[in-house]
Design a protein around this motif. Structure first.
Motif, PDB file in Angstrom:
ATOM      1  N   PRO A   5       0.806  -1.223   0.000  1.00 16.44           N
ATOM      2  CA  PRO A   5       0.000   0.000   0.000  1.00 16.44           C
ATOM      3  C   PRO A   5       0.840   1.274   0.000  1.00 16.44           C
ATOM      4  O   PRO A   5       0.373   2.326  -0.395  1.00 16.44           O
ATOM      5  N   MET A   6       2.100   1.186   0.421  1.00 15.80           N
ATOM      6  CA  MET A   6       2.922   2.394   0.406  1.00 15.80           C
ATOM      7  C   MET A   6       3.168   2.882  -1.010  1.00 15.80           C
ATOM      8  O   MET A   6       3.027   4.042  -1.329  1.00 15.80           O
ATOM      9  N   THR A   7       3.553   1.957  -1.880  1.00 16.78           N
ATOM     10  CA  THR A   7       3.856   2.367  -3.243  1.00 16.78           C
ATOM     11  C   THR A   7       2.630   2.377  -4.141  1.00 16.78           C
ATOM     12  O   THR A   7       2.669   2.924  -5.234  1.00 16.78           O
ATOM     13  N   SER A   8       1.548   1.752  -3.682  1.00 11.15           N
ATOM     14  CA  SER A   8       0.378   1.676  -4.554  1.00 11.15           C
ATOM     15  C   SER A   8      -0.532   2.883  -4.463  1.00 11.15           C
ATOM     16  O   SER A   8      -1.515   2.970  -5.179  1.00 11.15           O
ATOM     17  N   LEU A   9      -0.222   3.789  -3.554  1.00  7.65           N
ATOM     18  CA  LEU A   9      -1.017   5.014  -3.475  1.00  7.65           C
ATOM     19  C   LEU A   9      -0.143   6.175  -3.904  1.00  7.65           C
ATOM     20  O   LEU A   9       1.023   6.250  -3.519  1.00  7.65           O
ATOM     21  N   ASN A  10      -0.714   7.086  -4.689  1.00  5.67           N
ATOM     22  CA  ASN A  10       0.048   8.225  -5.174  1.00  5.67           C
ATOM     23  C   ASN A  10       0.433   9.129  -4.013  1.00  5.67           C
ATOM     24  O   ASN A  10      -0.441   9.663  -3.326  1.00  5.67           O
ATOM     25  N   ILE A  12      -8.384  -0.416   0.195  1.00  2.00           N
ATOM     26  CA  ILE A  12      -9.626  -1.182   0.079  1.00  2.00           C
ATOM     27  C   ILE A  12     -10.787  -0.227  -0.185  1.00  2.00           C
ATOM     28  O   ILE A  12     -11.661  -0.491  -1.023  1.00  2.00           O
ATOM     29  N   ALA A  13     -10.771   0.911   0.530  1.00  2.00           N
ATOM     30  CA  ALA A  13     -11.825   1.906   0.313  1.00  2.00           C
ATOM     31  C   ALA A  13     -11.845   2.351  -1.140  1.00  2.00           C
ATOM     32  O   ALA A  13     -12.887   2.467  -1.781  1.00  2.00           O
ATOM     33  N   LEU A  14     -10.646   2.602  -1.650  1.00  2.00           N
ATOM     34  CA  LEU A  14     -10.491   3.054  -3.034  1.00  2.00           C
ATOM     35  C   LEU A  14     -11.089   2.046  -4.000  1.00  2.00           C
ATOM     36  O   LEU A  14     -11.780   2.391  -4.945  1.00  2.00           O
ATOM     37  N   ALA A  15     -10.824   0.761  -3.731  1.00  2.00           N
ATOM     38  CA  ALA A  15     -11.287  -0.273  -4.648  1.00  2.00           C
ATOM     39  C   ALA A  15     -12.796  -0.487  -4.543  1.00  2.00           C
ATOM     40  O   ALA A  15     -13.429  -0.886  -5.513  1.00  2.00           O
ATOM     41  N   LEU A  16     -13.357  -0.212  -3.364  1.00  2.00           N
ATOM     42  CA  LEU A  16     -14.782  -0.506  -3.172  1.00  2.00           C
ATOM     43  C   LEU A  16     -15.687   0.678  -3.462  1.00  2.00           C
ATOM     44  O   LEU A  16     -16.909   0.561  -3.375  1.00  2.00           O
ATOM     45  N   ALA A  17     -15.076   1.821  -3.803  1.00  2.00           N
ATOM     46  CA  ALA A  17     -15.869   3.050  -3.959  1.00  2.00           C
ATOM     47  C   ALA A  17     -17.047   2.875  -4.912  1.00  2.00           C
ATOM     48  O   ALA A  17     -18.127   3.417  -4.685  1.00  2.00           O
ATOM     49  N   CYS A  18     -16.852   2.124  -5.977  1.00  2.00           N
ATOM     50  CA  CYS A  18     -17.930   1.965  -6.959  1.00  2.00           C
ATOM     51  C   CYS A  18     -18.700   0.677  -6.766  1.00  2.00           C
ATOM     52  O   CYS A  18     -19.448   0.244  -7.649  1.00  2.00           O
ATOM     53  N   THR A  70       1.257   9.895   5.679  1.00  2.00           N
ATOM     54  CA  THR A  70       0.927  10.142   7.082  1.00  2.00           C
ATOM     55  C   THR A  70       0.150   8.989   7.702  1.00  2.00           C
ATOM     56  O   THR A  70      -0.176   9.011   8.872  1.00  2.00           O
ATOM     57  N   PHE A  71      -0.170   7.968   6.890  1.00  2.00           N
ATOM     58  CA  PHE A  71      -0.923   6.812   7.399  1.00  2.00           C
ATOM     59  C   PHE A  71       0.026   5.705   7.813  1.00  2.00           C
ATOM     60  O   PHE A  71       1.105   5.559   7.258  1.00  2.00           O
ATOM     61  N   SER A  72      -0.435   4.867   8.749  1.00  2.00           N
ATOM     62  CA  SER A  72       0.344   3.667   9.079  1.00  2.00           C
ATOM     63  C   SER A  72       0.065   2.616   8.015  1.00  2.00           C
ATOM     64  O   SER A  72      -0.855   2.748   7.214  1.00  2.00           O
ATOM     65  N   GLY A  73       0.869   1.540   8.038  1.00  2.00           N
ATOM     66  CA  GLY A  73       0.739   0.495   7.011  1.00  2.00           C
ATOM     67  C   GLY A  73      -0.651  -0.091   6.922  1.00  2.00           C
ATOM     68  O   GLY A  73      -1.233  -0.230   5.849  1.00  2.00           O
ATOM     69  N   GLY A  74      -1.216  -0.440   8.088  1.00  2.00           N
ATOM     70  CA  GLY A  74      -2.547  -1.032   8.098  1.00  2.00           C
ATOM     71  C   GLY A  74      -3.591  -0.064   7.572  1.00  2.00           C
ATOM     72  O   GLY A  74      -4.482  -0.425   6.806  1.00  2.00           O
ATOM     73  N   MET A  75      -3.465   1.188   7.967  1.00  2.00           N
ATOM     74  CA  MET A  75      -4.434   2.186   7.520  1.00  2.00           C
ATOM     75  C   MET A  75      -4.344   2.414   6.030  1.00  2.00           C
ATOM     76  O   MET A  75      -5.358   2.648   5.369  1.00  2.00           O
ATOM     77  N   GLU A  93      -2.181 -10.492  -2.949  1.00  2.00           N
ATOM     78  CA  GLU A  93      -1.325 -10.548  -1.759  1.00  2.00           C
ATOM     79  C   GLU A  93      -1.541  -9.333  -0.844  1.00  2.00           C
ATOM     80  O   GLU A  93      -0.590  -8.630  -0.518  1.00  2.00           O
ATOM     81  N   PRO A  94      -2.764  -9.092  -0.411  1.00  2.00           N
ATOM     82  CA  PRO A  94      -3.055  -7.857   0.307  1.00  2.00           C
ATOM     83  C   PRO A  94      -2.397  -7.757   1.678  1.00  2.00           C
ATOM     84  O   PRO A  94      -2.302  -6.678   2.231  1.00  2.00           O
ATOM     85  N   THR A  95      -1.978  -8.884   2.234  1.00  2.00           N
ATOM     86  CA  THR A  95      -1.427  -8.797   3.583  1.00  2.00           C
ATOM     87  C   THR A  95       0.050  -9.127   3.649  1.00  2.00           C
ATOM     88  O   THR A  95       0.651  -9.087   4.713  1.00  2.00           O
TER      89      THR A  95
END
Lengths: 311, 329, 307
Positions: free
Chosen positions: B100-105, B167-173, B156-161, B182-184
């Motif tokens: 998630p660190m590299t997968s978010l802009n 997940i929020a991003l993917a479920l928005a629609c 500014t988020f922790s890894g879990g957050m 390999e989400p975890t």
């Protein structure tokens, strides 16, 4: 963030001080006398000249006076041109150079980013190879050689553009292109490398997985992150344009500060050499500082990184 | 009878690099049903990630070759152009990734990254509505103070957050299928459990199907209803999670399960490993890919690819040891 | 239809190995060999390399090929275009441009390469010491470099040339005063990266002295970027020399470098273009070749591009 900027400001002041001191002592370490070059001058007149220009004082006093002058933006009189001060010469020549520089800068930045983006988005295909060949030629052919080539071909042989001098817009075209070639090529390569790297980042994959189209991905996600390093290049770019202008102005007979500088070198007009050097250094360092400031504002990660590194 | 959402038939994925062709996925079939969690398990390089990406054509565009059929709502997704595929991605099929660190802009605020996906598929919606949806989704994934977090940057988020944000991003629609690659894997063990619980909870509420890619058998045990074991680009074994853990049929699966370290193992016992390495998929394979490492290999295994045999109801194994011809004796 | 008993009989270890040996992964190639292979595949880089070899070759034997020396004048034949007698034409004093061009090659290449080599030595030393010692020493060293780096390079060079006077050694000196900083930065950042590797820590743990670790581990493993930087410093040194000459600060007549020849040829551009054309082309070609080669080396050494 303030710590970061304070550090950069300190470097700026330190370097400027170093340049002033260096320039001063270099000029004053030249053997011989600035006046005894052209013709034989009688002793008394020489002495009077020295007194008039304060050259009979001990070196450290001259240095102090000079520093004082620099701080008050007074760079002294020209030794070669009676009655003209260095400040006047700079005021005359700088606007011309500035205009030329700006034109070159605009060509370089827009041309470079466009070329680099085209190359990156067509990675490894013919558009990529084409633009990168043009770019490597751009960084390899010195600006003054390109200038003479353009002058010969477009002006002397084909008569498409005026050969030299300054005043009309068409007279600015060849000089600006010659000056812009190197920075444009550099920016194109930098943009391409950054874009290619950015496009391989995971967050681009995430953007794609949301269903965004190519335009949205490139414009909203890729370009911004790819261009940030290009901003940091703007400092050295200013330097390249500035030094390049010395030769370009000479070739095209443009009455800019660069030409004055070159002439003063040939004439060994020391105050003009010193004053112009300090002026140029100050401008350059200011540009670098502004770029650092800009970068700080654009990249939200810098602030956090500075806090972590304790800088 | 639960509805079948996705039907994959004969999927092949080839990667073309430097003149060589790497056959990463060598003909697999599977289905995803509504509301289930299907796991794909295998070691690095077995083709599981490539399979997931193939479903939404996220493999490298110019160096990948996809063939086969991916049937969704009656249409073969592999025939879709890039433009049509963009309408599927995010809206019908969402995806979350490993890191998630590299997968978010890093230079765009989290809330905006979530809104972006929504506005892409509902361009007539107002920004206010999109923002509201983003805030609700953030809350649903367990991020407290969503209004503040909306305006924050990923670093500014922790890894879990961050993973919750993804997940929020993917479920928005509200997609029907969620691909979880390999989400975890990149998270601490305790956070892993939280994220998996979150996914399970969401699935309960929204009936989203999840395709869970992992190399970790414990994740499979916790999360999945059915599982596919992949090896060297082919399905080795497939069935319900309970069946597979109870009675693994394929020699590879058996050794995989044996290699899970146990708490009651003696300190002096060496850890169990499967000797050898997977084959290089740049070269064509005549026989079963596991043959060279298999203790039950037979002559037929060296020259023929084993098809999937149904050894028990809904439990399939691609191994000649379960060939019905053997039973005739 | 094969016999069932045969098909389903067990496969021995030897038979397995025989059937599957071709599917094993390719053996690991050494770093340098791999880089060389990759470089060879890069056509522009090869073009650059061969052009450079040719240019250096001609710089060495060129002046011997013609019957003239670089300083003899033929005043009645001045400003002649290229002909069978004078292959590149003559200049304003009737000197053979072909010979002068290759003499100029010697000067320009010599200045460019030696200035870069000196930059290399100073830069590697400075960067390695800074990277290795770390702490306050490194901090002050890099601050010193930062302040020095902020000064416009060419301005300082011009100033020095005005003061010291022109000449080959002074040009080289002037070029190396601030040219080493780039190399130092690259070396330092490489050292910092390599220092963190486990094999370096292991070497220290085994009792190796800092000097030994530096010479045996740190510098050899940083060689890739060092070579690339060296290859890319040379064209900027050649450019700087040509630029200085163009401003009138080059070597003294009758010795010529490509830069001074270009400067001499400028006023005659309209009527005798070959006087500028030949040195200008050679300057550009040399810089182009070094840049292509440098780019190729950078790609060849880049670990991220490994399969």
């Amino acid at each position: 963030m303030t710590q970061y900027l304070a550090k950069k400001a300190a470097i700026l002041i330190g370097s400027l001080f170093l340049v002033t001191t260096l320039t001063f002592f270099l000029m004053h370490s030249i053997p011989g006398d600035p006046f005894v070059q052209d013709k034989a001058i009688p002793e008394e007149i020489l002495k009077a000249l020295h007194k008039h220009y304060g050259l009979d004082q001990p070196l450290y006093i001259q240095y102090g006076k000079y520093l004082d002058g620099v701080l008050h933006f007074e760079l002294g009189p020209s030794f070669k041109y009676e009655g003209r001060t260095v400040n006047e010469i700079i005021a005359d020549g700088f606007p011309v150079s500035f205009y030329l520089g700006m034109e070159a800068l605009i060509i370089a930045v827009f041309g470079g980013i466009v070329l680099g983006s085209i190359a990156a988005l067509n990675h490894m295909r013919w558009q990529d190879h084409m633009t990168m060949i043009i770019a490597v030629i751009g960084i390899s052919v010195p600006s003054f050689i390109l200038a003479t080539f353009l002058q010969y071909l477009l002006a002397m042989k084909l008569d498409l553009l005026p050969v030299a001098r300054w005043g009309t817009f068409s007279q600015t075209i060849m000089p600006a292109i010659s000056l812009a070639a190197l920075p444009m090529a550099f920016i194109a390569r930098l943009t391409r490398a950054n874009m290619v790297e950015v496009m391989q980042q995971d967050y681009i994959q995430t953007a794609k997985s949301k269903g965004l189209n190519s335009f949205q991905i490139v414009v909203r996600h890729a370009i911004r992150n790819a261009l940030m390093p290009v901003v940091t290049y703007l400092g050295p770019l200013t330097a390249a344009v500035m030094t390049g202008s010395f030769a370009i102005e000479k070739i095209f007979g443009i009455p800019g500060l660069g030409q004055w500088f070159v002439t003063s070198i040939t004439n060994r007009d020391y105050t003009v050499i010193m004053g112009t050097t300090i002026f140029y250094s100050a401008i350059l360092m200011l540009c670098v500082f502004i770029v650092d400031l800009l970068y700080c504002l654009i990249d939200p990660r810098i602030q956090l990184k500075q806090e972590i590194d304790g800088r | 009878m639960t509805k079948k959402l996705l039907d994959v038939r004969g999927l092949n994925v080839k990667f073309l690099t430097q003149g060589k062709s790497l056959h990463a996925v060598r003909g697999i079939d599977f289905s995803i049903f509504e509301g289930e969690t299907l796991g794909i398990v295998g070691e690095s390089g077995c083709g599981k990630s490539a399979t997931a990406k193939a479903l939404v054509q996220l493999n490298p565009r110019y160096s990948s070759e996809l063939s086969g059929e991916i049937l969704y709502q009656g249409n073969n997704l592999l025939t879709y152009s890039e433009k049509k595929m963009q309408l599927i991605r995010g809206k019908e099929i969402g995806m979350i990734f490993q890191d998630p660190m590299t997968s978010l802009n890093p230079t765009i605020k989290i809330g905006h990254q979530i809104m972006e996906g929504y506005l892409r598929h509902y361009p007539n919606a107002s920004r206010k509505v999109a923002r509201q949806i983003a805030l609700e989704t953030l809350e649903k994934v367990g991020i407290s103070h969503p209004e503040e977090r909306f305006e924050s940057y990923p670093h500014t988020f922790s890894g879990g957050m961050r993973q919750r944000a993804m997940i929020a991003l993917a479920l928005a629609c509200k997609p029907h299928i969620l691909l979880a690659d390999e989400p975890t894997t990149a998270l601490d063990v305790t956070i892993q459990a939280q994220i998996l619980d979150l996914l399970k909870q969401i699935q309960k509420e929204t009936k989203t199907s999840i395709l869970l890619i992992t190399h970790d058998l414990s994740v499979v045990a916790k999360m999945c209803d059915r599982v596919i074991i992949m090896y060297a680009g082919k399905i080795a074994e497939q069935g319900n999670v309970d069946d597979i853990f109870e009675a693994p049929q394929h020699p590879y699966t058996q050794r995989l399960l044996l290699s899970i370290p146990r708490l009651n193992q003696s300190k002096n016992e060496p850890l169990f490993t499967i000797e050898g390495t997977p084959p290089n998929l740049s070269y064509p394979l005549a026989g079963c890919a596991f043959c060279a490492r298999c203790h039950h290999a037979m002559r037929i295994c060296a020259n023929h690819q084993p098809p999937l045999f149904e050894t028990r109801p809904n439990h399939f194994t691609a191994c000649f040891n379960h060939d019905p011809r053997l039973k005739n004796d | 239809m094969e016999d069932k008993t045969y098909l389903f009989s067990p496969l021995s270890q030897a038979e397995k190995e025989a059937a599957f040996e071709h599917t094993a992964y390719a053996p690991q190639v050494s770093y340098w060999k791999d880089a060389w292979v990759r470089l060879k595949q890069n056509k522009p880089a090869l073009f650059g390399l061969t052009t450079l070899i040719l240019l250096i070759f001609m710089a060495i034997i060129g002046p011997f090929l013609s019957q003239y020396t670089y300083y003899e004048t033929h005043l009645s034949l001045k400003n002649d275009p290229p002909s069978s007698a004078f292959w590149f034409g003559t200049d304003e004093l009737g000197r053979d441009l072909f010979t002068r061009c290759w003499w100029g090659a010697r000067i320009s290449l010599f200045v460019g390469i030696s200035a870069s080599l000196i930059d290399l030595v100073i830069g590697v030393f400075f960067g390695a010491v800074a990277g290795l010692l770390g702490g306050k020493i490194e901090e002050w060293m890099m601050r010193f470099a930062d302040v020095l780096y902020a000064i416009p390079y060419l301005l300082v060079v011009i100033l020095l040339m005005v003061v010291i006077g022109s000449g080959i050694l002074t040009i080289i000196l002037a070029l190396t005063i601030t040219g080493w900083i780039n190399m130092a930065r690259i070396v330092r950042s490489q050292i910092l990266q390599i220092k963190q590797q486990d094999y370096v820590r292991a070497a220290f743990a085994l009792g190796a002295s800092r000097r030994r670790v530096l010479l045996q581990h740190l510098i050899p493993n940083a060689m890739g970027p060092i070579i690339v930087t060296l290859t890319l410093t040379i064209p900027s040194a050649i450019f700087a020399e040509a630029f200085l000459s163009f401003l009138g600060l080059g070597v003294q007549a009758p010795i010529a470098s490509w830069g001074t020849m270009a400067n001499d040829g400028l006023p005659a551009l309209r009527y005798y273009p070959w006087r500028l054309f030949f040195p200008a082309t050679f300057i550009s070609l040399t810089m182009l070749s070094f840049n292509l080669l440098g780019d190729g080396l950078r790609d060849a050494f880049d670990p991220r591009l490994k399969k």
